[in-house]
Design a protein around this motif. Structure first.
Motif, PDB file in Angstrom:
ATOM      1  N   ARG A 188       0.846  -1.183   0.000  1.00  9.60           N
ATOM      2  CA  ARG A 188       0.000   0.000   0.000  1.00  9.60           C
ATOM      3  C   ARG A 188       0.884   1.236   0.000  1.00  9.60           C
ATOM      4  NH1 ARG A 188      -5.224  -1.032   0.931  1.00  9.60           N
ATOM      5  NH2 ARG A 188      -5.682   0.943   1.946  1.00  9.60           N
ATOM      6  N   GLN A 189       0.278   2.400  -0.009  1.00  8.32           N
ATOM      7  CA  GLN A 189       1.038   3.636   0.125  1.00  8.32           C
ATOM      8  C   GLN A 189       0.320   4.518   1.130  1.00  8.32           C
ATOM      9  OE1 GLN A 189       0.783   6.624  -2.977  1.00  8.32           O
ATOM     10  NE2 GLN A 189      -0.782   5.430  -4.055  1.00  8.32           N
ATOM     11  N   GLY A 190       1.074   5.496   1.672  1.00  8.98           N
ATOM     12  CA  GLY A 190       0.455   6.453   2.576  1.00  8.98           C
ATOM     13  C   GLY A 190      -0.236   7.542   1.776  1.00  8.98           C
ATOM     14  N   VAL A 191      -0.677   8.563   2.476  1.00  7.78           N
ATOM     15  CA  VAL A 191      -1.394   9.614   1.755  1.00  7.78           C
ATOM     16  C   VAL A 191      -0.551  10.881   1.591  1.00  7.78           C
ATOM     17  CG1 VAL A 191      -3.722   8.810   2.294  1.00  7.78           C
ATOM     18  CG2 VAL A 191      -2.563  10.324   3.894  1.00  7.78           C
ATOM     19  N   GLU A 192       0.571  10.953   2.304  1.00 11.70           N
ATOM     20  CA  GLU A 192       1.388  12.156   2.138  1.00 11.70           C
ATOM     21  C   GLU A 192       2.854  11.870   2.425  1.00 11.70           C
ATOM     22  OE1 GLU A 192      -0.336  14.913   4.861  1.00 11.70           O
ATOM     23  OE2 GLU A 192       0.352  13.807   6.609  1.00 11.70           O
ATOM     24  N   GLY A 193       3.672  12.891   2.086  1.00 12.60           N
ATOM     25  CA  GLY A 193       5.105  12.828   2.372  1.00 12.60           C
ATOM     26  C   GLY A 193       5.747  11.629   1.711  1.00 12.60           C
ATOM     27  N   PRO A 194       6.821  11.127   2.321  1.00  6.61           N
ATOM     28  CA  PRO A 194       7.579  10.047   1.671  1.00  6.61           C
ATOM     29  C   PRO A 194       6.803   8.738   1.591  1.00  6.61           C
ATOM     30  CG  PRO A 194       8.434  10.473   3.872  1.00  6.61           C
ATOM     31  CD  PRO A 194       7.409  11.533   3.606  1.00  6.61           C
ATOM     32  N   TRP A 195       5.707   8.632   2.329  1.00  5.90           N
ATOM     33  CA  TRP A 195       4.908   7.397   2.268  1.00  5.90           C
ATOM     34  C   TRP A 195       3.963   7.394   1.077  1.00  5.90           C
ATOM     35  CZ3 TRP A 195       6.714   3.588   5.006  1.00  5.90           C
ATOM     36  CH2 TRP A 195       7.443   3.884   6.150  1.00  5.90           C
ATOM     37  N   ARG A 196       3.834   8.538   0.439  1.00  7.48           N
ATOM     38  CA  ARG A 196       2.971   8.604  -0.742  1.00  7.48           C
ATOM     39  C   ARG A 196       3.831   8.292  -1.965  1.00  7.48           C
ATOM     40  NH1 ARG A 196       1.922  13.057  -3.831  1.00  7.48           N
ATOM     41  NH2 ARG A 196       0.219  12.607  -5.260  1.00  7.48           N
ATOM     42  N   THR A 197       3.329   7.405  -2.836  1.00  6.27           N
ATOM     43  CA  THR A 197       4.076   7.113  -4.062  1.00  6.27           C
ATOM     44  C   THR A 197       3.660   8.124  -5.115  1.00  6.27           C
ATOM     45  OG1 THR A 197       4.334   4.784  -3.555  1.00  6.27           O
ATOM     46  CG2 THR A 197       4.461   5.386  -5.871  1.00  6.27           C
ATOM     47  N   SER A 198       4.609   9.014  -5.412  1.00  3.64           N
ATOM     48  CA  SER A 198       4.274  10.105  -6.331  1.00  3.64           C
ATOM     49  C   SER A 198       4.261   9.599  -7.772  1.00  3.64           C
ATOM     50  CB  SER A 198       5.328  11.200  -6.153  1.00  3.64           C
ATOM     51  OG  SER A 198       5.442  11.955  -7.315  1.00  3.64           O
ATOM     52  N   MET A 199       3.360  10.159  -8.553  1.00  2.05           N
ATOM     53  CA  MET A 199       3.327   9.861  -9.992  1.00  2.05           C
ATOM     54  C   MET A 199       3.706  11.130 -10.759  1.00  2.05           C
ATOM     55  SD  MET A 199       2.605   6.816 -11.139  1.00  2.05           S
ATOM     56  CE  MET A 199       2.781   5.396 -10.062  1.00  2.05           C
ATOM     57  N   ASP A 200       4.432  12.008 -10.056  1.00  4.50           N
ATOM     58  CA  ASP A 200       4.758  13.310 -10.633  1.00  4.50           C
ATOM     59  C   ASP A 200       6.276  13.438 -10.713  1.00  4.50           C
ATOM     60  OD1 ASP A 200       5.278  15.956 -11.103  1.00  4.50           O
ATOM     61  OD2 ASP A 200       3.734  16.706  -9.748  1.00  4.50           O
ATOM     62  N   TYR A 201       6.765  13.499 -11.942  1.00  4.65           N
ATOM     63  CA  TYR A 201       8.219  13.532 -12.149  1.00  4.65           C
ATOM     64  C   TYR A 201       8.862  14.735 -11.446  1.00  4.65           C
ATOM     65  CZ  TYR A 201      12.693  13.771 -14.632  1.00  4.65           C
ATOM     66  OH  TYR A 201      14.030  13.829 -14.938  1.00  4.65           O
ATOM     67  N   ARG A 202       8.178  15.878 -11.521  1.00  5.81           N
ATOM     68  CA  ARG A 202       8.797  17.066 -10.925  1.00  5.81           C
ATOM     69  C   ARG A 202       8.912  16.914  -9.403  1.00  5.81           C
ATOM     70  NH1 ARG A 202       6.454  22.899 -12.300  1.00  5.81           N
ATOM     71  NH2 ARG A 202       6.690  22.213 -14.434  1.00  5.81           N
ATOM     72  N   ALA A 203       7.856  16.389  -8.777  1.00  2.81           N
ATOM     73  CA  ALA A 203       7.901  16.190  -7.322  1.00  2.81           C
ATOM     74  C   ALA A 203       8.969  15.149  -6.975  1.00  2.81           C
ATOM     75  CB  ALA A 203       6.534  15.729  -6.827  1.00  2.81           C
ATOM     76  N   ASP A 204       9.041  14.082  -7.762  1.00  3.17           N
ATOM     77  CA  ASP A 204      10.054  13.051  -7.501  1.00  3.17           C
ATOM     78  C   ASP A 204      11.464  13.581  -7.716  1.00  3.17           C
ATOM     79  OD1 ASP A 204       8.598  10.895  -6.604  1.00  3.17           O
ATOM     80  OD2 ASP A 204       8.100  10.206  -8.619  1.00  3.17           O
ATOM     81  N   HIS A 205      11.594  14.468  -8.682  1.00  6.22           N
ATOM     82  CA  HIS A 205      12.902  15.079  -8.948  1.00  6.22           C
ATOM     83  C   HIS A 205      13.390  15.746  -7.674  1.00  6.22           C
ATOM     84  CE1 HIS A 205      15.894  17.548 -11.009  1.00  6.22           C
ATOM     85  NE2 HIS A 205      15.719  16.767 -12.065  1.00  6.22           N
ATOM     86  N   LYS A 206      12.484  16.473  -7.026  1.00  6.16           N
ATOM     87  CA  LYS A 206      12.834  17.167  -5.764  1.00  6.16           C
ATOM     88  C   LYS A 206      13.187  16.158  -4.679  1.00  6.16           C
ATOM     89  CE  LYS A 206      10.775  21.708  -5.585  1.00  6.16           C
ATOM     90  NZ  LYS A 206       9.686  21.786  -6.587  1.00  6.16           N
ATOM     91  N   THR A 207      12.344  15.127  -4.527  1.00  4.57           N
ATOM     92  CA  THR A 207      12.556  14.189  -3.426  1.00  4.57           C
ATOM     93  C   THR A 207      13.740  13.274  -3.695  1.00  4.57           C
ATOM     94  OG1 THR A 207      10.173  14.109  -3.254  1.00  4.57           O
ATOM     95  CG2 THR A 207      11.372  12.448  -2.005  1.00  4.57           C
ATOM     96  N   LEU A 208      13.758  12.702  -4.881  1.00  2.00           N
ATOM     97  CA  LEU A 208      14.714  11.623  -5.122  1.00  2.00           C
ATOM     98  C   LEU A 208      16.060  12.138  -5.642  1.00  2.00           C
ATOM     99  CD1 LEU A 208      12.250   9.041  -6.735  1.00  2.00           C
ATOM    100  CD2 LEU A 208      13.182   8.974  -4.419  1.00  2.00           C
ATOM    101  N   ARG A 209      16.024  13.146  -6.512  1.00  4.14           N
ATOM    102  CA  ARG A 209      17.301  13.625  -7.051  1.00  4.14           C
ATOM    103  C   ARG A 209      17.929  14.669  -6.150  1.00  4.14           C
ATOM    104  NH1 ARG A 209      17.807  14.638 -13.286  1.00  4.14           N
ATOM    105  NH2 ARG A 209      18.190  12.411 -13.167  1.00  4.14           N
ATOM    106  N   GLU A 210      17.098  15.567  -5.614  1.00  5.25           N
ATOM    107  CA  GLU A 210      17.677  16.686  -4.852  1.00  5.25           C
ATOM    108  C   GLU A 210      17.563  16.475  -3.346  1.00  5.25           C
ATOM    109  OE1 GLU A 210      15.389  19.943  -6.366  1.00  5.25           O
ATOM    110  OE2 GLU A 210      15.974  19.475  -8.419  1.00  5.25           O
ATOM    111  N   GLY A 211      16.602  15.686  -2.900  1.00  4.25           N
ATOM    112  CA  GLY A 211      16.326  15.586  -1.464  1.00  4.25           C
ATOM    113  C   GLY A 211      17.325  14.697  -0.725  1.00  4.25           C
TER     114      GLY A 211
END
Ligand SMILES: Cc1cc2nc3c(=O)[nH]c(=O)nc-3n(C[C@H](O)[C@H](O)[C@H](O)COP(=O)(O)OP(=O)(O)OC[C@H]3O[C@@H](n4cnc5c(N)ncnc54)[C@H](O)[C@@H]3O)c2cc1C
Length: 498
Positions: free
Chosen positions: A452-475
């Motif tokens: 399953r996934q959560g509803v917010e923050g790192p527990w939410r599985t993002s389907m948005d490249y820009r948001a993931d870019h921030k979390t995964l590449r820059e965060g």
């Protein structure tokens, strides 16, 4: 088996599809000191792109976003055939010396984490010899795709055994199937059906796409003029980077437009469809879905090829329900009978989480549906386990690069702090929802097997490249939810045995 005779690698990647090959590239580039191997059940790389052999098999994403960020897509076709994608993957593997790390015919059956040893013990079946062998690894990286390879999905069709012609599933396409001049009925309305219709229509006598309900079908150019012109002006790599950014932005814009203005999106798609169809065609009957655009994946048709086949009378669409198969074809609920020599059941995939591999942690089986995805690539309370699940609303591979970079940074962080284990720890009260949000039938059927996934923050599985870019590449890789351990025993919090 004597544990000292078991081969150990730092990272064991499961699957040599586009995700697993990508993982290998990033690992050897960003973490050259780590040992790794790729275990692949089949005898070839490419996964999806080697498995499916039906006529016309192609992407529906543009390859400037579906290919890797590190290797330019140079083919003129932006919507590409499986053959072209395979050539690209073979080139990637050859250029980066990855093939020597792939063990073909190695199907992973189970993986057991031992906290005291701080490693996974992996059981493997040699598909070619039937032998069972073991390997061990510090990290288990599952890039096994999301569906069953041995069997596509076919619903129970009443009367199926009565049909005197041939029934074919696209996942098991007979290479010698002769459909010249034959009447073909394709059951389904997804990406596979809309690919098959124009691909078979030129040769077959007539092709009918029989759908229970319509899907959004959007014509797209098969070539990207900007992508094909830019290299001459600014060089291959810069041109590729620009095109990729352009297409990421375009995909995002389309997705957001559909989400925010579903009625306008519906009207626009209807307009595009009607323009391609003959005057007086019942557009709404066959091309007006009950759901909103992007509640399920949109089907792209390059250069409107499917609409052309309808226009020139070589193909048609029927929207109805199957009452029963008959000797001669399919009788529909409306009473109409569709006669056929060949019936193609383009009825989808059987989803499968983590390649069907049984996971356990310190002897306790991992109950996958009870686990929660963290940053879209780790699982709650499962140590040193990562997985790859790309985007379903844009190119799958866009996420592969981001996950791999983050994963490599996580390894570097652990090394620099002397950590050997890590896992995300789910706070007690975290609300959760299904991992797969798409409402397509094949997703609904199997969603309960997935984490399953959560509803917010790192527990939410993002389907948005820009948001993931921030979390995964820059965060940062550190996070309040992450537990790190510096020696085998000390990573052991009670959560591991829960
Ligand atoms: C017909 C079709 C067309 C598609 N078109 C697009 C598209 O245009 N754009 C898009 O974004 N997505 C598309 N997709 C989704 C597509 O599957 C992904 O985009 C992508 O190819 C997945 O790559 P992967 O490497 O993650 O998984 P896969 O391609 O499924 O590869 C997984 C590999 O893991 C191996 N494996 C699995 N389990 C085990 C095990 N237990 N042990 C050892 N090996 C194992 C498999 O043999 C396989 O080689 C399409 C899917 C299908 C079926």
């Amino acid at each position: 088996m004597n544990s000292s005779s078991i081969e150990y690698v730092d990272v064991l990647i499961i699957g040599a599809g586009i995700s697993g090959i990508g993982a290998a590239y990033y690992l050897q580039t960003m973490q050259p000191g780590k040992t790794f191997a790729i275990l692949e059940a089949r005898d070839e790389i490419g996964g999806t792109w080697d498995l499916f052999r039906y006529p016309g098999i192609r992407s529906d994403s543009d390859l400037h976003t579906f290919s890797y960020e590190f290797k330019a897509w140079e083919n003129e076709k932006a919507i590409a055939s499986a053959e072209a994608i395979m050539a690209y993957l073979r080139e990637t593997v050859a250029e980066n010396g990855i093939r020597q790390s792939i063990r073909f015919h190695h199907k992973v059956i189970s993986a057991a984490w031992s906290t005291s040893a701080a490693r996974w013990l992996v059981e493997i079946e040699r598909v070619d010899t039937g032998e069972h062998i073991a390997m061990s690894c510090g990290w288990f990286f599952c890039a096994s795709g999301y569906y069953r390879y041995d069997e596509g999905f076919t619903p129970e069709f009443p009367g199926r055994e009565r049909f005197k012609g041939q029934i074919v599933h696209p996942q098991h396409w007979p290479q010698d199937l002769d459909y010249r001049g034959k009447r073909v009925v394709i059951i389904g309305s997804g990406a596979t059906a809309v690919t098959l219709v124009p691909a078979m229509a030129d040769t077959a006598g007539h092709v009918t796409m029989l759908q229970r309900s319509p899907t959004y079908i959007v014509p797209v150019p098969s070539e990207d003029r900007i992508a094909n012109t830019l290299p001459k002006l600014i060089g291959r790599d810069r041109a590729y980077a620009v095109t990729r950014r352009k297409n990421v932005a375009k995909q995002r814009l389309v997705w957001r437009f559909c989400q925010q203005y579903p009625r306008a999106a519906r009207r626009l798609i209807r307009h595009l469809n009607a323009k391609q169809l003959p005057a007086g065609y019942p557009v709404d009957e066959h091309f007006k879905p009950a759901y909103n655009p992007w509640d399920q994946r949109l089907c792209a048709v390059p250069d409107a090829d499917m609409f052309k086949a309808i226009r020139n009378g070589r193909a048609s669409v029927v929207t109805d329900q199957i009452d029963t198969f008959t000797e001669r074809g399919i009788r529909l609920r409306s009473g109409r009978e569709l006669e056929a020599d060949i019936i193609v059941t383009a009825t989808g995939l059987n989803l499968l989480a983590f390649g069907g591999i049984s996971l356990s942690v310190d002897g306790v089986p991992v109950d996958v549906p009870q686990k929660v995805a963290f940053k879209g690539f780790l699982l709650s309370d499962v140590p040193n386990f990562a997985y790859m699940f790309g985007y379903t609303n844009s190119s799958w591979t866009l996420k592969v690069g981001l996950i791999c970079e983050h994963f490599c940074r996580l390894l570097a962080h652990m090394d620099s702090h002397g950590h050997t284990t890590c896992y995300p720890r789910l706070p007690g009260s975290t609300p959760t929802r299904p991992l797969l949000g798409v409402t397509a039938g094949y997703v609904k059927r199997s969603v309960d097997q997935f984490p399953r996934q959560g509803v917010e923050g790192p527990w939410r599985t993002s389907m948005d490249y820009r948001a993931d870019h921030k979390t995964l590449r820059e965060g940062p890789v550190e996070d309040d939810n992450m537990c790190f351990g510096t020696s085998p025993a000390d990573a052991l919090e009670p959560a591991l045995t829960a």
